[in-house]
Design a protein around this motif. Structure first.
Motif, PDB file in Angstrom:
ATOM      1  N   GLY A 107      12.304   6.826   5.180  1.00 53.77           N
ATOM      2  CA  GLY A 107      12.050   7.231   3.798  1.00 53.77           C
ATOM      3  C   GLY A 107      11.065   8.384   3.748  1.00 53.77           C
ATOM      4  N   LYS A 108      10.178   8.367   2.757  1.00 57.21           N
ATOM      5  CA  LYS A 108       9.232   9.465   2.567  1.00 57.21           C
ATOM      6  C   LYS A 108       7.847   8.908   2.235  1.00 57.21           C
ATOM      7  CE  LYS A 108       8.273  13.432  -0.363  1.00 57.21           C
ATOM      8  NZ  LYS A 108       8.552  14.089  -1.621  1.00 57.21           N
ATOM      9  N   VAL A 109       6.832   9.351   2.966  1.00 57.36           N
ATOM     10  CA  VAL A 109       5.452   8.995   2.668  1.00 57.36           C
ATOM     11  C   VAL A 109       4.951   9.962   1.597  1.00 57.36           C
ATOM     12  CG1 VAL A 109       3.102   8.883   3.585  1.00 57.36           C
ATOM     13  CG2 VAL A 109       5.025   8.048   4.962  1.00 57.36           C
ATOM     14  N   THR A 110       4.474   9.419   0.477  1.00 60.24           N
ATOM     15  CA  THR A 110       3.952  10.271  -0.595  1.00 60.24           C
ATOM     16  C   THR A 110       2.426  10.303  -0.603  1.00 60.24           C
ATOM     17  OG1 THR A 110       4.281   8.433  -2.122  1.00 60.24           O
ATOM     18  CG2 THR A 110       5.971  10.129  -2.090  1.00 60.24           C
ATOM     19  N   VAL A 111       1.770   9.209  -0.203  1.00 61.59           N
ATOM     20  CA  VAL A 111       0.318   9.161   0.002  1.00 61.59           C
ATOM     21  C   VAL A 111       0.101   8.417   1.318  1.00 61.59           C
ATOM     22  CG1 VAL A 111      -1.890   8.275  -0.847  1.00 61.59           C
ATOM     23  CG2 VAL A 111      -0.182   9.127  -2.478  1.00 61.59           C
ATOM     24  N   PRO A 112      -0.351   9.132   2.354  1.00 68.05           N
ATOM     25  CA  PRO A 112      -0.570   8.473   3.652  1.00 68.05           C
ATOM     26  C   PRO A 112      -1.622   7.365   3.546  1.00 68.05           C
ATOM     27  CG  PRO A 112      -0.649  10.864   3.861  1.00 68.05           C
ATOM     28  CD  PRO A 112      -0.636  10.555   2.393  1.00 68.05           C
ATOM     29  N   LEU A 113      -1.492   6.355   4.391  1.00 60.75           N
ATOM     30  CA  LEU A 113      -2.483   5.279   4.424  1.00 60.75           C
ATOM     31  C   LEU A 113      -3.868   5.861   4.689  1.00 60.75           C
ATOM     32  CD1 LEU A 113      -0.815   2.387   6.462  1.00 60.75           C
ATOM     33  CD2 LEU A 113      -1.480   2.350   4.054  1.00 60.75           C
ATOM     34  N   ALA A 114      -4.831   5.456   3.863  1.00 55.35           N
ATOM     35  CA  ALA A 114      -6.208   5.927   4.033  1.00 55.35           C
ATOM     36  C   ALA A 114      -7.138   5.028   3.229  1.00 55.35           C
ATOM     37  CB  ALA A 114      -6.346   7.370   3.556  1.00 55.35           C
ATOM     38  N   GLN A 115      -8.412   5.089   3.557  1.00 50.93           N
ATOM     39  CA  GLN A 115      -9.437   4.408   2.774  1.00 50.93           C
ATOM     40  C   GLN A 115      -9.629   5.187   1.478  1.00 50.93           C
ATOM     41  OE1 GLN A 115     -10.762   1.495   3.921  1.00 50.93           O
ATOM     42  NE2 GLN A 115     -11.642   1.307   1.890  1.00 50.93           N
ATOM     43  N   MET A 116      -9.583   4.520   0.336  1.00 49.93           N
ATOM     44  CA  MET A 116      -9.658   5.178  -0.963  1.00 49.93           C
ATOM     45  C   MET A 116     -10.996   4.915  -1.646  1.00 49.93           C
ATOM     46  SD  MET A 116      -6.922   6.829  -1.331  1.00 49.93           S
ATOM     47  CE  MET A 116      -5.365   6.952  -0.474  1.00 49.93           C
ATOM     48  N   PHE A 117     -11.342   5.773  -2.611  1.00 52.74           N
ATOM     49  CA  PHE A 117     -12.633   5.697  -3.278  1.00 52.74           C
ATOM     50  C   PHE A 117     -12.838   4.403  -4.050  1.00 52.74           C
ATOM     51  CE2 PHE A 117      -9.988   7.594  -6.584  1.00 52.74           C
ATOM     52  CZ  PHE A 117     -10.395   6.933  -7.719  1.00 52.74           C
ATOM     53  N   TRP A 118     -11.768   3.711  -4.424  1.00 54.69           N
ATOM     54  CA  TRP A 118     -11.916   2.475  -5.187  1.00 54.69           C
ATOM     55  C   TRP A 118     -12.103   1.253  -4.283  1.00 54.69           C
ATOM     56  CZ3 TRP A 118      -7.235   5.232  -5.380  1.00 54.69           C
ATOM     57  CH2 TRP A 118      -6.140   4.633  -4.763  1.00 54.69           C
ATOM     58  N   GLY A 119     -12.209   1.478  -2.984  1.00 59.26           N
ATOM     59  CA  GLY A 119     -12.496   0.376  -2.074  1.00 59.26           C
ATOM     60  C   GLY A 119     -11.264  -0.304  -1.512  1.00 59.26           C
ATOM     61  N   PHE A 121      -7.733   0.153   1.320  1.00 62.28           N
ATOM     62  CA  PHE A 121      -6.909   0.826   2.316  1.00 62.28           C
ATOM     63  C   PHE A 121      -5.533   0.885   1.670  1.00 62.28           C
ATOM     64  CE2 PHE A 121      -4.540   0.601   6.497  1.00 62.28           C
ATOM     65  CZ  PHE A 121      -4.927   1.857   6.912  1.00 62.28           C
ATOM     66  N   PHE A 122      -5.019   2.093   1.403  1.00 59.32           N
ATOM     67  CA  PHE A 122      -3.916   2.255   0.468  1.00 59.32           C
ATOM     68  C   PHE A 122      -2.981   3.367   0.912  1.00 59.32           C
ATOM     69  CE2 PHE A 122      -2.268   4.621  -3.216  1.00 59.32           C
ATOM     70  CZ  PHE A 122      -1.675   3.613  -3.953  1.00 59.32           C
ATOM     71  N   GLY A 123      -1.686   3.211   0.610  1.00 61.58           N
ATOM     72  CA  GLY A 123      -0.701   4.258   0.807  1.00 61.58           C
ATOM     73  C   GLY A 123       0.483   4.069  -0.120  1.00 61.58           C
ATOM     74  N   MET A 124       1.246   5.165  -0.314  1.00 56.23           N
ATOM     75  CA  MET A 124       2.439   5.118  -1.157  1.00 56.23           C
ATOM     76  C   MET A 124       3.606   5.736  -0.403  1.00 56.23           C
ATOM     77  SD  MET A 124       0.730   6.315  -4.786  1.00 56.23           S
ATOM     78  CE  MET A 124       2.291   6.616  -5.573  1.00 56.23           C
ATOM     79  N   CYS A 125       4.786   5.156  -0.609  1.00 59.08           N
ATOM     80  CA  CYS A 125       5.983   5.699   0.033  1.00 59.08           C
ATOM     81  C   CYS A 125       7.212   5.364  -0.804  1.00 59.08           C
ATOM     82  CB  CYS A 125       6.138   5.139   1.448  1.00 59.08           C
ATOM     83  SG  CYS A 125       6.462   3.364   1.531  1.00 59.08           S
ATOM     84  N   THR A 126       8.286   6.067  -0.488  1.00 54.71           N
ATOM     85  CA  THR A 126       9.598   5.759  -1.041  1.00 54.71           C
ATOM     86  C   THR A 126      10.466   5.356   0.134  1.00 54.71           C
ATOM     87  OG1 THR A 126       9.288   7.389  -2.793  1.00 54.71           O
ATOM     88  CG2 THR A 126      11.550   6.661  -2.363  1.00 54.71           C
ATOM     89  N   ASP A 127      11.076   4.181   0.064  1.00 48.82           N
ATOM     90  CA  ASP A 127      11.878   3.722   1.195  1.00 48.82           C
ATOM     91  C   ASP A 127      13.220   4.463   1.247  1.00 48.82           C
ATOM     92  OD1 ASP A 127      13.774   2.363  -0.470  1.00 48.82           O
ATOM     93  OD2 ASP A 127      12.765   0.437  -0.218  1.00 48.82           O
ATOM     94  N   LYS A 128      13.996   4.192   2.280  1.00 52.28           N
ATOM     95  CA  LYS A 128      15.255   4.912   2.488  1.00 52.28           C
ATOM     96  C   LYS A 128      16.300   4.597   1.420  1.00 52.28           C
ATOM     97  CE  LYS A 128      16.806   1.574   5.959  1.00 52.28           C
ATOM     98  NZ  LYS A 128      17.114   1.440   7.381  1.00 52.28           N
ATOM     99  N   PHE A 129      16.010   3.617   0.554  1.00 51.71           N
ATOM    100  CA  PHE A 129      16.929   3.282  -0.534  1.00 51.71           C
ATOM    101  C   PHE A 129      16.448   3.827  -1.879  1.00 51.71           C
ATOM    102  CE2 PHE A 129      17.365  -0.019   2.714  1.00 51.71           C
ATOM    103  CZ  PHE A 129      18.703   0.145   3.020  1.00 51.71           C
ATOM    104  N   GLY A 130      15.329   4.583  -1.865  1.00 53.44           N
ATOM    105  CA  GLY A 130      14.807   5.199  -3.080  1.00 53.44           C
ATOM    106  C   GLY A 130      13.833   4.347  -3.875  1.00 53.44           C
ATOM    107  N   ILE A 131      13.434   3.196  -3.333  1.00 51.76           N
ATOM    108  CA  ILE A 131      12.472   2.333  -4.021  1.00 51.76           C
ATOM    109  C   ILE A 131      11.055   2.797  -3.671  1.00 51.76           C
ATOM    110  CG2 ILE A 131      11.622  -0.039  -4.319  1.00 51.76           C
ATOM    111  CD1 ILE A 131      14.503   0.519  -5.381  1.00 51.76           C
TER     112      ILE A 131
END
Length: 143
Positions: A107-119, A121-131
């Motif tokens: 799929g596609k990584v839209t926000v790579p996994l990383a430590q975020m300012f709100w405390g 460990f977070f990431g965003m992606c779209t899977d190969k089915f578009g979810i």
């Protein structure tokens, strides 16, 4: 084990929508964060600083309805029908990494996994089915 909750994106009317959902489901907002209160506030036009960066409304038995104002000024485009993510709350960074890597494979990584300012460990992606997925481990919660 991870829990899954809906995360909605709105074109600037998140607060109105969530006041409606609160009237339907009852309860109180667990979190309300505005763009003016984020480290990125200087990048947000003054007219949008009061918009919702993150809001959470607990509903039912352990479920949380969450949302944001997806601001075009920050490069976001909301398309009705795909204006949501499934948000996974995990129990560890390891589980977060495992699920994120599996969901984003092909799929596609839209926000790579990383430590975020709100405390978190977070990431965003779209899977190969578009979810669209958000994977989040709250690092501020005691284990």
């Amino acid at each position: 084990m991870a829990t899954i909750n809906p995360y909605l994106n709105f074109n600037g009317n998140t607060e109105e929508a969530f006041n409606f959902y609160k009237s339907v489901f009852g309860g109180e907002f667990a979190v309300i964060q505005r763009f003016k209160d984020t480290p990125e506030a200087d990048k947000v036009p003054d007219s949008e600083k009061e918009k919702i960066m993150h809001i959470a409304l607990p509903i039912g038995n352990g479920n949380v309805l969450m949302a944001t104002d997806a601001l075009e000024s920050m490069g976001h485009k909301t398309t009705l029908g795909t204006n949501f993510h499934l948000s996974i709350s995990t129990n560890s960074e390891e589980e977060t990494t495992k699920l994120f890597n599996a969901l984003s494979a092909g799929g596609k990584v839209t926000v790579p996994l990383a430590q975020m300012f709100w405390g978190a460990f977070f990431g965003m992606c779209t899977d190969k089915f578009g979810i669209q997925w958000m994977v989040n481990f709250d690092t501020k919660t005691p284990q």
